[in-house]
Design a protein around this motif. Structure first.
Motif, PDB file in Angstrom:
ATOM      1  N   GLY A  62     -44.335   7.839  19.763  1.00 29.28           N
ATOM      2  CA  GLY A  62     -44.938   6.846  18.889  1.00 29.28           C
ATOM      3  C   GLY A  62     -46.392   6.646  19.236  1.00 29.28           C
ATOM      4  O   GLY A  62     -46.942   7.303  20.123  1.00 29.28           O
ATOM      5  N   SER A  63     -46.995   5.708  18.588  1.00 25.13           N
ATOM      6  CA  SER A  63     -48.394   5.378  18.814  1.00 25.13           C
ATOM      7  C   SER A  63     -48.577   4.754  20.194  1.00 25.13           C
ATOM      8  O   SER A  63     -47.673   4.083  20.709  1.00 25.13           O
ATOM      9  CB  SER A  63     -48.849   4.377  17.736  1.00 25.13           C
ATOM     10  OG  SER A  63     -50.029   3.723  18.124  1.00 25.13           O
ATOM     11  N   GLN A  64     -49.748   4.939  20.764  1.00 25.53           N
ATOM     12  CA  GLN A  64     -50.020   4.315  22.069  1.00 25.53           C
ATOM     13  C   GLN A  64     -49.928   2.792  21.974  1.00 25.53           C
ATOM     14  O   GLN A  64     -49.609   2.128  22.953  1.00 25.53           O
ATOM     15  CB  GLN A  64     -51.383   4.751  22.617  1.00 25.53           C
ATOM     16  CG  GLN A  64     -52.568   3.988  22.045  1.00 25.53           C
ATOM     17  CD  GLN A  64     -53.898   4.450  22.588  1.00 25.53           C
ATOM     18  OE1 GLN A  64     -54.520   5.286  21.976  1.00 25.53           O
ATOM     19  NE2 GLN A  64     -54.309   3.918  23.705  1.00 25.53           N
ATOM     20  N   TRP A  65     -50.114   2.252  20.791  1.00 28.09           N
ATOM     21  CA  TRP A  65     -50.029   0.803  20.603  1.00 28.09           C
ATOM     22  C   TRP A  65     -48.613   0.281  20.809  1.00 28.09           C
ATOM     23  O   TRP A  65     -48.414  -0.891  21.100  1.00 28.09           O
ATOM     24  CB  TRP A  65     -50.565   0.408  19.230  1.00 28.09           C
ATOM     25  CG  TRP A  65     -52.044   0.637  19.148  1.00 28.09           C
ATOM     26  CD1 TRP A  65     -52.686   1.728  18.612  1.00 28.09           C
ATOM     27  CD2 TRP A  65     -53.058  -0.206  19.676  1.00 28.09           C
ATOM     28  NE1 TRP A  65     -54.041   1.608  18.773  1.00 28.09           N
ATOM     29  CE2 TRP A  65     -54.306   0.417  19.419  1.00 28.09           C
ATOM     30  CE3 TRP A  65     -53.061  -1.428  20.339  1.00 28.09           C
ATOM     31  CZ2 TRP A  65     -55.513  -0.133  19.799  1.00 28.09           C
ATOM     32  CZ3 TRP A  65     -54.283  -1.975  20.715  1.00 28.09           C
ATOM     33  CH2 TRP A  65     -55.478  -1.336  20.446  1.00 28.09           C
ATOM     34  N   GLU A  66     -47.627   1.170  20.680  1.00 27.25           N
ATOM     35  CA  GLU A  66     -46.247   0.767  20.928  1.00 27.25           C
ATOM     36  C   GLU A  66     -46.030   0.363  22.389  1.00 27.25           C
ATOM     37  O   GLU A  66     -45.088  -0.363  22.695  1.00 27.25           O
ATOM     38  CB  GLU A  66     -45.269   1.891  20.541  1.00 27.25           C
ATOM     39  CG  GLU A  66     -45.137   2.061  19.041  1.00 27.25           C
ATOM     40  CD  GLU A  66     -44.078   3.078  18.652  1.00 27.25           C
ATOM     41  OE1 GLU A  66     -42.993   3.075  19.271  1.00 27.25           O
ATOM     42  OE2 GLU A  66     -44.331   3.864  17.724  1.00 27.25           O
ATOM     43  N   LEU A  67     -46.892   0.835  23.278  1.00 25.74           N
ATOM     44  CA  LEU A  67     -46.792   0.448  24.685  1.00 25.74           C
ATOM     45  C   LEU A  67     -46.983  -1.057  24.861  1.00 25.74           C
ATOM     46  O   LEU A  67     -46.447  -1.648  25.792  1.00 25.74           O
ATOM     47  CB  LEU A  67     -47.818   1.202  25.538  1.00 25.74           C
ATOM     48  CG  LEU A  67     -47.585   2.692  25.720  1.00 25.74           C
ATOM     49  CD1 LEU A  67     -48.761   3.324  26.451  1.00 25.74           C
ATOM     50  CD2 LEU A  67     -46.282   2.954  26.454  1.00 25.74           C
ATOM     51  N   LEU A  68     -47.734  -1.668  23.960  1.00 26.23           N
ATOM     52  CA  LEU A  68     -47.981  -3.118  24.043  1.00 26.23           C
ATOM     53  C   LEU A  68     -46.752  -3.934  23.634  1.00 26.23           C
ATOM     54  O   LEU A  68     -46.621  -5.092  24.032  1.00 26.23           O
ATOM     55  CB  LEU A  68     -49.175  -3.503  23.178  1.00 26.23           C
ATOM     56  CG  LEU A  68     -50.517  -2.909  23.592  1.00 26.23           C
ATOM     57  CD1 LEU A  68     -51.600  -3.301  22.596  1.00 26.23           C
ATOM     58  CD2 LEU A  68     -50.885  -3.334  24.994  1.00 26.23           C
ATOM     59  N   ILE A  69     -45.868  -3.314  22.850  1.00 23.47           N
ATOM     60  CA  ILE A  69     -44.668  -4.019  22.410  1.00 23.47           C
ATOM     61  C   ILE A  69     -43.773  -4.351  23.606  1.00 23.47           C
ATOM     62  O   ILE A  69     -43.171  -5.429  23.669  1.00 23.47           O
ATOM     63  CB  ILE A  69     -43.898  -3.182  21.360  1.00 23.47           C
ATOM     64  CG1 ILE A  69     -44.731  -3.067  20.083  1.00 23.47           C
ATOM     65  CG2 ILE A  69     -42.536  -3.774  21.076  1.00 23.47           C
ATOM     66  CD1 ILE A  69     -44.185  -2.075  19.076  1.00 23.47           C
ATOM     67  N   LEU A  70     -43.708  -3.439  24.568  1.00 21.85           N
ATOM     68  CA  LEU A  70     -42.818  -3.624  25.722  1.00 21.85           C
ATOM     69  C   LEU A  70     -43.140  -4.873  26.536  1.00 21.85           C
ATOM     70  O   LEU A  70     -42.255  -5.700  26.770  1.00 21.85           O
ATOM     71  CB  LEU A  70     -42.832  -2.364  26.588  1.00 21.85           C
ATOM     72  CG  LEU A  70     -42.273  -1.120  25.895  1.00 21.85           C
ATOM     73  CD1 LEU A  70     -42.619   0.137  26.673  1.00 21.85           C
ATOM     74  CD2 LEU A  70     -40.787  -1.243  25.691  1.00 21.85           C
ATOM     75  N   PRO A  71     -44.380  -5.068  26.981  1.00 19.50           N
ATOM     76  CA  PRO A  71     -44.641  -6.298  27.734  1.00 19.50           C
ATOM     77  C   PRO A  71     -44.527  -7.557  26.884  1.00 19.50           C
ATOM     78  O   PRO A  71     -44.141  -8.615  27.386  1.00 19.50           O
ATOM     79  CB  PRO A  71     -46.069  -6.110  28.273  1.00 19.50           C
ATOM     80  CG  PRO A  71     -46.668  -5.027  27.473  1.00 19.50           C
ATOM     81  CD  PRO A  71     -45.546  -4.180  26.963  1.00 19.50           C
ATOM     82  N   ILE A  72     -44.801  -7.444  25.596  1.00 17.20           N
ATOM     83  CA  ILE A  72     -44.670  -8.609  24.712  1.00 17.20           C
ATOM     84  C   ILE A  72     -43.201  -9.024  24.612  1.00 17.20           C
ATOM     85  O   ILE A  72     -42.859 -10.200  24.763  1.00 17.20           O
ATOM     86  CB  ILE A  72     -45.282  -8.330  23.323  1.00 17.20           C
ATOM     87  CG1 ILE A  72     -46.807  -8.227  23.430  1.00 17.20           C
ATOM     88  CG2 ILE A  72     -44.871  -9.413  22.326  1.00 17.20           C
ATOM     89  CD1 ILE A  72     -47.491  -7.697  22.181  1.00 17.20           C
ATOM     90  N   ILE A  73     -42.318  -8.048  24.380  1.00 17.68           N
ATOM     91  CA  ILE A  73     -40.883  -8.358  24.296  1.00 17.68           C
ATOM     92  C   ILE A  73     -40.390  -8.907  25.631  1.00 17.68           C
ATOM     93  O   ILE A  73     -39.659  -9.900  25.674  1.00 17.68           O
ATOM     94  CB  ILE A  73     -40.069  -7.112  23.883  1.00 17.68           C
ATOM     95  CG1 ILE A  73     -40.384  -6.724  22.444  1.00 17.68           C
ATOM     96  CG2 ILE A  73     -38.571  -7.362  24.053  1.00 17.68           C
ATOM     97  CD1 ILE A  73     -39.795  -5.388  22.023  1.00 17.68           C
ATOM     98  N   GLY A  74     -40.774  -8.254  26.715  1.00 21.26           N
ATOM     99  CA  GLY A  74     -40.377  -8.725  28.047  1.00 21.26           C
ATOM    100  C   GLY A  74     -40.819 -10.155  28.302  1.00 21.26           C
ATOM    101  O   GLY A  74     -40.048 -10.973  28.815  1.00 21.26           O
ATOM    102  N   LEU A  75     -42.042 -10.486  27.917  1.00 25.61           N
ATOM    103  CA  LEU A  75     -42.562 -11.839  28.136  1.00 25.61           C
ATOM    104  C   LEU A  75     -41.865 -12.863  27.243  1.00 25.61           C
ATOM    105  O   LEU A  75     -41.549 -13.973  27.693  1.00 25.61           O
ATOM    106  CB  LEU A  75     -44.077 -11.865  27.895  1.00 25.61           C
ATOM    107  CG  LEU A  75     -44.789 -13.148  28.291  1.00 25.61           C
ATOM    108  CD1 LEU A  75     -44.602 -13.442  29.784  1.00 25.61           C
ATOM    109  CD2 LEU A  75     -46.270 -13.050  27.959  1.00 25.61           C
ATOM    110  N   VAL A  76     -41.584 -12.502  26.001  1.00 26.72           N
ATOM    111  CA  VAL A  76     -40.871 -13.416  25.093  1.00 26.72           C
ATOM    112  C   VAL A  76     -39.474 -13.720  25.635  1.00 26.72           C
ATOM    113  O   VAL A  76     -39.042 -14.878  25.661  1.00 26.72           O
ATOM    114  CB  VAL A  76     -40.805 -12.846  23.655  1.00 26.72           C
ATOM    115  CG1 VAL A  76     -39.807 -13.608  22.801  1.00 26.72           C
ATOM    116  CG2 VAL A  76     -42.189 -12.866  23.014  1.00 26.72           C
ATOM    117  N   ILE A  77     -38.774 -12.689  26.096  1.00 27.04           N
ATOM    118  CA  ILE A  77     -37.440 -12.899  26.676  1.00 27.04           C
ATOM    119  C   ILE A  77     -37.548 -13.750  27.931  1.00 27.04           C
ATOM    120  O   ILE A  77     -36.767 -14.694  28.132  1.00 27.04           O
ATOM    121  CB  ILE A  77     -36.748 -11.551  26.976  1.00 27.04           C
ATOM    122  CG1 ILE A  77     -36.431 -10.830  25.670  1.00 27.04           C
ATOM    123  CG2 ILE A  77     -35.481 -11.758  27.816  1.00 27.04           C
ATOM    124  CD1 ILE A  77     -35.949  -9.395  25.856  1.00 27.04           C
TER     125      ILE A  77
END
Length: 174
Positions: A62-77
């Motif tokens: 996927g796009s390199q921007w998808e890497l930002l989704i991981l810490p965002i999801i982790g932080l929301v949880i």
């Protein structure tokens, strides 16, 4: 129902030193992973590993921007579970909660949630770093370790909490 359960002041459910150290270390790992991503961002290619199979092989890019989704999801949880920790009388329990066992049961449940939220934060950080390392061509990564880490990191705290709660119930006679 939950409405009938005793409410214990948060001061009585204070975290142990071990729990505070684990929280500090998980946040340090999370912030370190963000710092790592910021440092290498300019070198990361446009396409990065975005999904791995059970063997740890990349199955989608996927796009390199998808890497930002991981810490965002982790932080929301993490933040959601942190909030939920403050209301242990609303948690689900495999035992009946009474005045005599409420404080200990709430501590067990709160501690379990704390371990889960910290583990999840570290796992999402680990996945992001792993995908970055592979995308940068620095190695094959260690994606095959992620699934066992997820099962152990999330399963163990739950099993330990259930065992403690059952022992509490047997001791308390409820």
């Amino acid at each position: 129902m939950n409405a009938k359960r005793p409410k214990i002041p948060l001061e009585k459910l204070e975290k142990s030193t071990f729990e505070r150290v684990i929280s500090f270390l998980s946040m340090l790992i999370f912030l370190g992973s963000l710092a790592f991503l910021a440092l290498v961002w300019g070198d990361i290619p446009d396409r990065v590993p975005a999904h791995f199979n059970f063997s740890g092989e990349v199955t989608r890019h996927g796009s390199q921007w998808e890497l930002l989704i991981l810490p965002i999801i982790g932080l929301v949880i993490y933040l959601s579970m942190h909030l939920l920790e403050k209301y242990p009388h609303m948690h689900n329990y495999p035992i009946e909660i009474t005045e005599s066992n409420a404080e200990e049961a709430y501590k067990i449940s709160r501690s379990m949630l704390g371990m889960l939220k910290n583990t999840i934060l570290v796992i999402f950080s680990f996945i992001m770093i792993n995908a970055s390392v592979i995308a940068l061509g620095w190695g094959d990564g260690v994606a095959s370790l992620i699934l066992p880490l997820v099962f152990l990191g999330t399963g163990l705290p739950i099993i330990i909490a259930i065992v403690k709660l059952v022992k509490l119930s047997l001791r308390d006679g409820t």
